[in-house]
Design an enzyme around this catalytic site. Structure first.
Site, PDB file in Angstrom:
ATOM      1  N   HIS A 142      -6.861  -8.475   0.045  1.00 35.62           N
ATOM      2  CA  HIS A 142      -6.476  -6.908   0.658  1.00 35.62           C
ATOM      3  C   HIS A 142      -7.442  -6.052   0.792  1.00 35.62           C
ATOM      4  O   HIS A 142      -7.704  -5.343  -0.242  1.00 35.62           O
ATOM      5  CB  HIS A 142      -5.319  -6.516  -0.266  1.00 35.62           C
ATOM      6  CG  HIS A 142      -4.751  -5.357   0.404  1.00 35.62           C
ATOM      7  ND1 HIS A 142      -4.140  -4.302  -0.474  1.00 35.62           N
ATOM      8  CD2 HIS A 142      -4.425  -4.833   1.456  1.00 35.62           C
ATOM      9  CE1 HIS A 142      -3.684  -3.170   0.006  1.00 35.62           C
ATOM     10  NE2 HIS A 142      -3.874  -3.614   1.235  1.00 35.62           N
ATOM     11  N   GLU A 154      -8.659  -6.069  -3.227  1.00 35.42           N
ATOM     12  CA  GLU A 154      -7.852  -6.555  -4.094  1.00 35.42           C
ATOM     13  C   GLU A 154      -7.738  -8.163  -3.849  1.00 35.42           C
ATOM     14  O   GLU A 154      -7.370  -8.617  -2.729  1.00 35.42           O
ATOM     15  CB  GLU A 154      -6.363  -6.236  -3.990  1.00 35.42           C
ATOM     16  CG  GLU A 154      -6.433  -4.708  -4.558  1.00 35.42           C
ATOM     17  CD  GLU A 154      -4.899  -4.056  -4.557  1.00 35.42           C
ATOM     18  OE1 GLU A 154      -4.422  -3.387  -5.529  1.00 35.42           O
ATOM     19  OE2 GLU A 154      -4.128  -4.261  -3.576  1.00 35.42           O
TER      20      GLU A 154
END
Length: 593
Positions: A142, A154
């Site tokens: 992410h 992430e």
């Protein structure tokens, strides 16, 4: 040992996908960028070209480097061109069925050891992985928008993601110059799980007409140092995107605080999607424009101060840090200021502290000596409340104890002249309790300064149900003369800033308590991913865990919202005497630093 990937793909060249493509190519990887049709491909290519051109203009790339970056990207409308990719990142619209279908198709195209990564910000990576025949090779990656600028990634592992896959993606993130946090597959991951609960709460605050959009946003920018207010950020993210993220989080967590505020769905239905549509919580100069333009809800400049009572002389009760800072602020603002301390020694201590503060400003060139002397001459110290009989505004800054404040307001109600405004700088106690004790509740208002008062620009002006309109106006007029930014709200636990800040901090503690992520990773996610000046655990240790717990208890007692109940971990740390920096230990050990 992690693989050094060289051939990668990106599917979807919207804002995020184009940004990810650029990041990968700038790191030296060969990138195949795929879109659904030629028009979408042309838009994606233009985005990359414009972004890299801006990077050259800003000195982040030179012309030759830009040429090399663009040469590393092959643009295509055929997924089959990803048949040699070692990793593919999907960045298509945030719809589970669309992403799952794409992963199923990629599973049939890519070699068995190709890693399939999703850039989803809220959907279940596990659900996407089972659409393939290789769930152990599926991972979340992410990125944050804009991908070339934002440093956080992430990395989201599922219960079946192979450790080697996680290692490969972590190594790639490091190669891209990103800070990675590796976490499990939970709705919202770290940053969005904490951010969107806070954004949803801000929308609910506006929806209930507790405060205006401008005041909510200004309060969080000026009171917490955030780069954007929550409602302006919602407009930037997109109201439709925010709704999808919140709805996904709610369906997974069943936490009522993540249930999208009804007005969000109404705005999506009406096409008020934020900047992308030209109108959201604010109105903009046009679609995809950042310039805010006035609309029917825009307040008139200076309107809040209309009808104010005249104030020439100000009284401050207290001798602590906040009181001393406020005395300085009022005196520098041109008011004759009298302060009341409990003993001659405390009077002298305040005078000495004030002189030191002003002397430092002279040394730093912020004040000249003549102005310093004028400011000091405006200040008078006393030990008698009776010396406040002729002030136009009396402000208390004593200990945060309701019985103490009530006793003081009972005295001020008798001593101060009729028509004088009585103000409390409480950060959490009910202003109406002080107002009632004064027996002149129409004259009482909350005037919540932030610490340190000479530096912080924000003041929350808190009106009770009994506060006279000209009293609130007087508070705004005084703040304007002091050079402060006043925001209006009603007398409710936490006012604006603490009511939005502390549930977010409590959510972070719950996340740590659940062993979902470490304090370091949570702090990094919010600082690097969201631009917060401090991570939640850094901030809790600075504020003091005991202070934070007291505020959270006040919020829970008022709203009775289960999600506001203080996290047991916070309660236990306070019980153990781990109160943050002031005791050397809180969420972190500060004794070795």
């Amino acid at each position: 040992m992690a693989r050094e990937l060289s051939e990668v793909g990106v599917v979807g060249l919207g804002t995020m996908g184009a940004g990810i493509t650029e990041v990968l190519a700038r790191a030296g990887l060969s990138v195949t960028a795929v879109e659904i049709d030629e028009d979408a491909l042309a838009r994606g290519r233009a985005h990359v070209e414009q972004s890299t051109e801006k990077a050259v203009e800003r000195g982040k790339l030179d012309a030759d480097e830009r040429t090399a970056v663009l040469e590393r990207i092959r643009f295509s409308t055929a997924l089959a061109d990803l048949s040699q990719a070692e990793l593919v990142v999907e960045a298509v619209p945030e719809r589970l069925e669309l992403k799952a279908a794409l992963f199923a198709e990629l599973d049939g195209i890519c070699p068995p050891d190709t890693i399939l990564a999703t850039n989803t910000s809220s959907l279940s990576v596990t659900e996407l992985s089972v659409a393939t025949g290789r769930p152990s090779k599926v991972v979340g990656m992410h990125f944050f928008n804009p991908a070339p600028v934002m440093k956080l990634v992430e990395v989201v592992r599922t219960v079946v993601t192979e450790p080697a896959v996680v290692e490969d993606v972590e190594a790639l993130a490091a190669r891209l110059g990103k800070t990675d946090v590796t976490i499990g597959d939970k709705a919202g991951f770290i940053a969005n799980a904490l951010l969107f609960g806070y954004l949803n709460h801000a929308v609910a605050m506006l929806e209930s007409r507790y405060a205006s959009r401008e005041d909510i946003d200004a309060a969080m920018r000026l009171g917490c140092g955030l780069p954007m207010g929550p409602l302006a950020l919602m407009d930037l993210i997109g109201i439709d995107t925010a709704y999808e993220i919140l709805d996904t989080m709610y369906r997974q967590s069943r936490d009522r605080l993540h249930a999208p505020s009804p007005v969000i769905k109404q705005m999506v239905t009406a096409g008020l999607l934020g900047r992308k549509s030209g109108r959201g919580f604010y109105s903009y100069a046009g679609r995809d424009e950042a310039e805010v333009v006035p609309d029917a809800a825009t307040p008139q400049p200076g309107g809040a101060a209309e009808g104010a009572r005249a104030v020439r002389r100000v009284g401050v009760v207290g001798s602590g840090t906040m009181a001393t800072g406020m005395i300085e602020v009022f005196a520098k603002g041109g008011y004759d200021t009298v302060f009341v301390a409990r003993s001659p020694e405390k009077v002298e201590a305040v005078r000495s502290a004030l002189a030191r503060s002003l002397d430092k400003q002279v040394v730093r060139g912020r004040l000249d000596e003549a102005t310093r002397d004028v400011v000091l001459a405006r200040v008078t110290g006393t030990t008698s409340l009776d010396d406040l009989a002729d002030v136009d505004l009396a402000v208390e800054a004593v200990v945060e104890s309701l019985p103490v404040k009530q006793t003081l307001f009972a005295a001020l109600g008798e001593i101060c002249r009729p028509g004088a405004v009585l103000a409390t700088t409480t950060s959490s106690l009910p202003v109406i309790e002080c107002a009632k004790a004064s027996e002149r509740p129409g004259d009482v208002v909350g005037l919540h300064f932030f610490n340190p008062a000479p530096v912080m620009k924000l003041v929350e002006v808190v009106s009770t149900i009994a506060t006279a309109p000209d009293v609130a106006a007087t508070a705004h007029a005084v703040c304007a003369q002091l050079g402060k930014h006043a925001v209006s709200c009603a007398d409710r636990a936490g006012f604006i800033v603490n009511a939005l800040l502390f549930p977010y901090l409590n959510d972070a503690v719950r996340m740590l308590e659940a062993h979902y992520a470490s304090a370091d990773d949570i702090d990094a996610a919010m600082k690097v991913g969201c631009g917060y000046p401090m991570g939640p655990f850094e901030l809790l240790d600075v504020v003091g865990l005991d202070v934070s717990l007291a505020i959270e208890r006040e919020l829970y007692a008022e709203f009775r919202e289960p999600g506001y109940a203080p996290a047991p971990l916070l309660e236990h740390l306070v019980t153990a005497g781990y109160l943050g920096r002031k005791t050397g230990r809180g969420f972190r050990d500060h004794t070795a630093r």
